[in-house]
Design an enzyme around this catalytic site. Sequence first.
Site, PDB file in Angstrom:
ATOM      1  N   LYS A  56      -7.045  -1.954   4.894  1.00 51.60           N
ATOM      2  CA  LYS A  56      -5.960  -2.165   5.849  1.00 51.60           C
ATOM      3  C   LYS A  56      -6.012  -1.186   7.012  1.00 51.60           C
ATOM      4  O   LYS A  56      -5.630  -1.520   8.130  1.00 51.60           O
ATOM      5  CB  LYS A  56      -4.597  -2.073   5.149  1.00 51.60           C
ATOM      6  CG  LYS A  56      -4.315  -3.277   4.283  1.00 51.60           C
ATOM      7  CD  LYS A  56      -2.851  -3.361   3.908  1.00 51.60           C
ATOM      8  CE  LYS A  56      -2.595  -4.633   3.106  1.00 51.60           C
ATOM      9  NZ  LYS A  56      -1.268  -4.660   2.492  1.00 51.60           N
ATOM     10  N   LYS A  88     -10.786 -14.343   0.085  1.00 49.58           N
ATOM     11  CA  LYS A  88      -9.491 -14.579  -0.544  1.00 49.58           C
ATOM     12  C   LYS A  88      -8.589 -15.426   0.341  1.00 49.58           C
ATOM     13  O   LYS A  88      -8.615 -15.283   1.558  1.00 49.58           O
ATOM     14  CB  LYS A  88      -8.787 -13.229  -0.756  1.00 49.58           C
ATOM     15  CG  LYS A  88      -8.735 -12.801  -2.200  1.00 49.58           C
ATOM     16  CD  LYS A  88      -7.996 -11.496  -2.335  1.00 49.58           C
ATOM     17  CE  LYS A  88      -6.517 -11.630  -2.022  1.00 49.58           C
ATOM     18  NZ  LYS A  88      -5.766 -10.387  -2.233  1.00 49.58           N
ATOM     19  N   LYS A 111      -2.722 -14.765   4.177  1.00 51.56           N
ATOM     20  CA  LYS A 111      -1.751 -15.152   5.198  1.00 51.56           C
ATOM     21  C   LYS A 111      -2.256 -14.819   6.591  1.00 51.56           C
ATOM     22  O   LYS A 111      -1.755 -15.338   7.575  1.00 51.56           O
ATOM     23  CB  LYS A 111      -0.416 -14.465   4.947  1.00 51.56           C
ATOM     24  CG  LYS A 111      -0.460 -12.968   5.164  1.00 51.56           C
ATOM     25  CD  LYS A 111       0.930 -12.366   5.091  1.00 51.56           C
ATOM     26  CE  LYS A 111       0.894 -10.870   4.995  1.00 51.56           C
ATOM     27  NZ  LYS A 111       0.326 -10.171   6.148  1.00 51.56           N
TER      28      LYS A 111
END
Length: 350
Positions: A118, A211, A214
């Site tokens: 991240k 994966k 969103k």
Amino acid sequence: MPFVERVFSGVQPTGNLHLGNYLGAIVNFVKMQETHNCIYCVVDMHAITQGVDVWGGPAELTRNTREVTAAFIAAGIDPKKHIVFNQSQVSGHAELAWIFNCVARMGWLGRMTQFKEKAGKDRENASVGLFDYPVLMAADILVYRATHVPVGEDQKQHLELSRDIAQKFNNDFGDSIRAQGNNDGLFFPLPEPLITGPATRVMSLRDGTKKMSKSDASDNSRINLTDDADTIAQKIRKAKTDPEPLPTEEKGLEARPEADNLVGIFAALSGRSKAEVLREFGGGQFSSFKNALAELCVTKLAPIAGEMKRLVADPGHIDAILIDGSDRARAIADETMKLSKDIVGFIRRR
Ligand code: TRP
């Protein structure tokens, strides 16, 4: 003293709940209600650990918090028998996180792969909260002295860190814990992850090696929990496949990530194993399998989407559920905080 078995888990209100969140986590939340006392938390404090441009600002956060709550309830979580609430309403999470900040080590956090992913290349610019995220997560779980944590595969490392923190706290304060009358010196349990089911890792419909996420630019890569029946069916029909027919045995899914993913989704939604699904569809073409999968997805997900829509239309009702849940969560958390403060040596009103 053996710990009472208790389940805790959390979902971030960062928008766009999808099939991966549902099969990877929420389905297990629903199942655990039969055997355990469960606490399910919308982790709004975790949601603000990336830039405000990422989480979308106050109005988005409020909307997303209600949406996750609605998803929990629409999926079958009973907020009366169990506890559903948002993290920021119970101050014990932040308080215990501070104590844990002084137990956890920089080196432990520096190894967290989610932080590395991240934060990306520009680590100097990541928030302190993003680095500290796993410590708050440990506090979420341990402020309820929860023993079992249903999570997706990607949270396994964070769970290990929670165990390390619990263990070091128990060690560092062992004498103090025993002085409290806790003779085995164990104040916090070592929480265990529960990662079960055939589709704990749901992959993108456009690329079976990534994966479902969103943040993928293509909306066709995921099935959102708010998608209507037509959208769901269309996305399944457009899902990437390979030219071979479906294998008849599970071994034949190796090195075929897209086929593996779709079969896994079918298995998870129908409560069967991948082997069973292949016994029915193996040897056949993708087109007929996809029709069956689209139908299954619509049958299982469209009612959830409908119920979510109904629930979010009444924000007062959702907020009342969260307030009631927080009151019951706080009663448990406050008790842990009192004991923790005594263990650490903080003076408090008695
Ligand atoms: N980190 C989890 C996720 O992104 C969310 C979370 C926060 C959580 N606190 C938790 C999960 C405590 C389980 C237990 O999926």
